[in-house]
Scaffold this motif. Structure first.
Motif, short mmCIF file in Angstrom:
data_model
loop_
_atom_site.label_atom_id
_atom_site.label_comp_id
_atom_site.label_asym_id
_atom_site.label_seq_id
_atom_site.Cartn_x
_atom_site.Cartn_y
_atom_site.Cartn_z
N GLN A 75 -78.80 65.37 -63.34
CA GLN A 75 -77.90 65.15 -64.25
C GLN A 75 -77.10 63.86 -64.03
N LEU A 76 -76.44 63.81 -62.95
CA LEU A 76 -75.69 62.58 -62.77
C LEU A 76 -76.49 61.26 -62.56
N ALA A 77 -77.67 61.35 -62.23
CA ALA A 77 -78.56 60.08 -62.48
C ALA A 77 -78.72 59.69 -63.67
N ALA A 92 -74.74 64.65 -73.74
CA ALA A 92 -75.97 64.46 -73.20
C ALA A 92 -76.10 65.43 -72.08
N ILE A 93 -75.46 65.43 -71.11
CA ILE A 93 -75.61 66.23 -69.94
C ILE A 93 -75.19 67.69 -70.34
N SER A 94 -74.12 68.00 -71.06
CA SER A 94 -73.91 69.54 -71.86
C SER A 94 -75.19 69.99 -72.37
N GLN A 95 -75.68 69.22 -73.29
CA GLN A 95 -76.99 69.76 -73.88
C GLN A 95 -78.25 70.01 -72.92
N ALA A 99 -79.85 75.00 -71.80
CA ALA A 99 -81.18 75.79 -71.52
C ALA A 99 -80.85 76.62 -70.24
N HIS A 100 -80.64 76.01 -69.19
CA HIS A 100 -80.31 76.51 -67.91
C HIS A 100 -79.50 77.67 -68.12
N LEU A 101 -78.40 77.33 -68.64
CA LEU A 101 -77.04 78.38 -68.86
C LEU A 101 -77.86 79.53 -69.82
N ASP A 102 -78.37 79.25 -70.77
CA ASP A 102 -78.90 80.40 -71.48
C ASP A 102 -79.69 81.38 -70.79
N ALA A 103 -80.75 80.81 -69.84
CA ALA A 103 -81.46 81.49 -69.13
C ALA A 103 -80.76 82.60 -68.07
N ARG A 104 -79.63 81.70 -67.56
CA ARG A 104 -78.95 82.54 -66.50
C ARG A 104 -78.08 83.74 -67.19
N ILE A 105 -77.71 83.34 -68.60
CA ILE A 105 -76.82 84.30 -69.21
C ILE A 105 -77.81 85.67 -69.26
#
Length: 150
Positions: A75-77, A92-95, A99-105
């Motif tokens: 993401q930092l790249a 853009a990074i937040s978006q 998906a990662h956060l939604d899967a983790r939730i």
């Protein structure tokens, strides 16, 4: 890049540690992992851009959200080097990590819903555990805590 920078644009490693709450050794660790890249002075001292405060803050937040260092690096790249990232860059990074956060939730929600059975049994029974060993599938692999020793 350094020719355009004013001395006030740069922070020492001690200053950036004070501003972020990170230890100097943690900042060096992130530098070793190439998550941040300081500018070197003529005397070979590290100097960090003020925008590195936000990069380091993002690293801390992303780790708390469960992202690996590799995911954070990716993401930092996407951020621009040599200029302060804009709100659009961070959006853009937040978006991208949404998906990662939604899967983790979803995973945490499933675990929470099944947790009552585990706490209710008191021993995390391998025979009855719906999370780690549904239908006692691990019994065929031998005795003991197969998920820990297998």
């Amino acid at each position: 890049m350094t020719a355009r920078l004013k001395p006030s644009d740069l922070l020492s490693i001690g200053e950036i540690a004070r501003r972020t709450g990170l230890s100097v050794s943690a900042i060096r660790f992130y530098e070793d992992k190439r998550l941040i890249e300081p500018v070197r002075t003529g005397g070979n001292q590290r100097r960090f851009l003020r925008s590195d405060i936000r990069r380091l803050s993002f690293i801390l937040i992303a780790q708390r959200l469960g992202l690996s260092l590799g995911e954070i690096e990716a993401q930092l790249a996407t951020l621009p080097q040599g200029r302060t990232p804009t709100a659009r860059d961070w959006q853009a990074i937040s978006q991208a990590i949404r998906a990662h956060l939604d899967a983790r939730i979803a995973e945490l929600t499933r675990t929470r819903e099944r947790l009552d059975g585990c706490i209710g049994c008191g021993c995390l029974s391998l025979e009855h555990c719906a999370i780690w060993n549904p239908e006692d599938r691990l019994a065929g692999e031998g005795p003991g805590p197969r998920k820990l020793v297998g």
